[in-house]
Enzyme design. Structure first.
Site, short mmCIF file in Angstrom:
data_model
loop_
_atom_site.label_atom_id
_atom_site.label_comp_id
_atom_site.label_asym_id
_atom_site.label_seq_id
_atom_site.Cartn_x
_atom_site.Cartn_y
_atom_site.Cartn_z
N ARG A 88 0.82 -1.21 0.00
CA ARG A 88 0.00 0.00 0.00
C ARG A 88 0.85 1.26 0.00
O ARG A 88 0.29 2.36 -0.08
CB ARG A 88 -0.87 0.01 1.26
CG ARG A 88 -2.31 -0.43 1.07
CD ARG A 88 -2.96 -0.33 2.44
NE ARG A 88 -4.38 -0.23 2.46
CZ ARG A 88 -5.22 -1.26 2.56
NH1 ARG A 88 -4.78 -2.48 2.55
NH2 ARG A 88 -6.51 -1.05 2.67
N ARG A 127 -21.43 -1.86 2.28
CA ARG A 127 -20.66 -2.85 3.05
C ARG A 127 -20.80 -2.60 4.55
O ARG A 127 -20.87 -3.52 5.35
CB ARG A 127 -19.18 -2.79 2.64
CG ARG A 127 -18.35 -3.83 3.36
CD ARG A 127 -17.03 -4.04 2.70
NE ARG A 127 -16.07 -3.01 3.05
CZ ARG A 127 -14.86 -2.91 2.49
NH1 ARG A 127 -14.50 -3.74 1.54
NH2 ARG A 127 -14.03 -1.97 2.87
N ARG A 144 -9.80 6.91 4.29
CA ARG A 144 -9.14 5.78 3.61
C ARG A 144 -8.98 6.05 2.12
O ARG A 144 -7.98 5.67 1.52
CB ARG A 144 -9.93 4.49 3.87
CG ARG A 144 -9.62 3.92 5.25
CD ARG A 144 -10.67 2.97 5.72
NE ARG A 144 -10.70 1.76 4.92
CZ ARG A 144 -11.80 1.10 4.61
NH1 ARG A 144 -12.97 1.54 5.01
NH2 ARG A 144 -11.73 0.01 3.91
#
Ligand code: AMP
Length: 188
Positions: A88, A127, A144
């Protein structure tokens, strides 16, 4: 087959990784799942990771690199692996490259799953309702996505330069997206 699934939160990396795992019986290594399990079990790693995850921030590179190094040392990864959620950051990508070089197991493809931001926001909100993920709140979702743009999106260019990048549209049903992936990794 040694694969990375790259893409923003909500792009469907977990789902596609699972489908790849079922088709090729190679392990899917999700660093998010590993961390959530550690938090659930209350281990030292979990205690360390929890506050970062709740904020939608990244867990420090050295911790993540250690986790993946240990996981790739396990025998079930010898015939292939699917990395979901790692690397990441540039530092993670560099460390992974060195690890795989040492192990003599080069990457085959980096599948970059592309989904427009409005659709990501819709999926992440859904979600949250279905899975009840603690880090899927409005504020952390936004954070995020910012962290993704800032830290992770530059890896697209990094792997493009390395000739490994394969862009995949993440729009449509999971079967449609999976068919696009298969067309890349297993063309007939
Ligand atoms: P994910 O399930 O991949 O969306 O990951 C959930 C959370 O775990 C992220 O928001 C981060 O806090 C943490 N995390 C997972 N993978 C990594 C990684 N490679 N580097 C840093 N933090 C990570």
């Amino acid at each position: 087959m040694n694969l990375i699934l790259l893409g923003p939160p909500g792009a469907g990396k977990g789902t596609q990784g699972h489908l790849l795992h079922e088709r090729y019986t190679i392990p899917k290594i999700s660093t998010g799942d590993i961390l959530r399990a550690a938090v659930g079990a209350g281990t030292a790693l979990g205690q360390q990771a929890k506050s970062y995850m709740e904020r939608g921030a990244l867990v420090p590179d050295d911790v993540m690199i250690g986790i993946v190094q240990e996981r790739l040392g396990q025998a079930d990864t010898k015939h292939g692996f699917i990395l979901d959620g790692f690397p990441r950051t540039a530092a993670q990508a560099e460390a992974l490259g060195q690890m795989l070089h040492r192990l003599g197991r080069p990457l085959d493809y980096v599948l970059s799953v592309e989904v427009p931001e409005e659709e990501l926001l819709r999926r992440l909100a859904k979600r949250r309702e279905i899975e009840g993920r603690h880090d899927d709140t409005d504020k952390t979702i936004r954070h995020r996505l910012e962290v993704y743009q800032h830290e992770t999106a530059p890896l697209i260019e990094y792997y493009r330069r390395g000739g490994l990048l394969r862009p995949i549209s993440g729009l449509g049903t999971m079967e449609t997206v999976f068919a696009r992936i298969i067309a890349v990794v297993d063309p007939q």
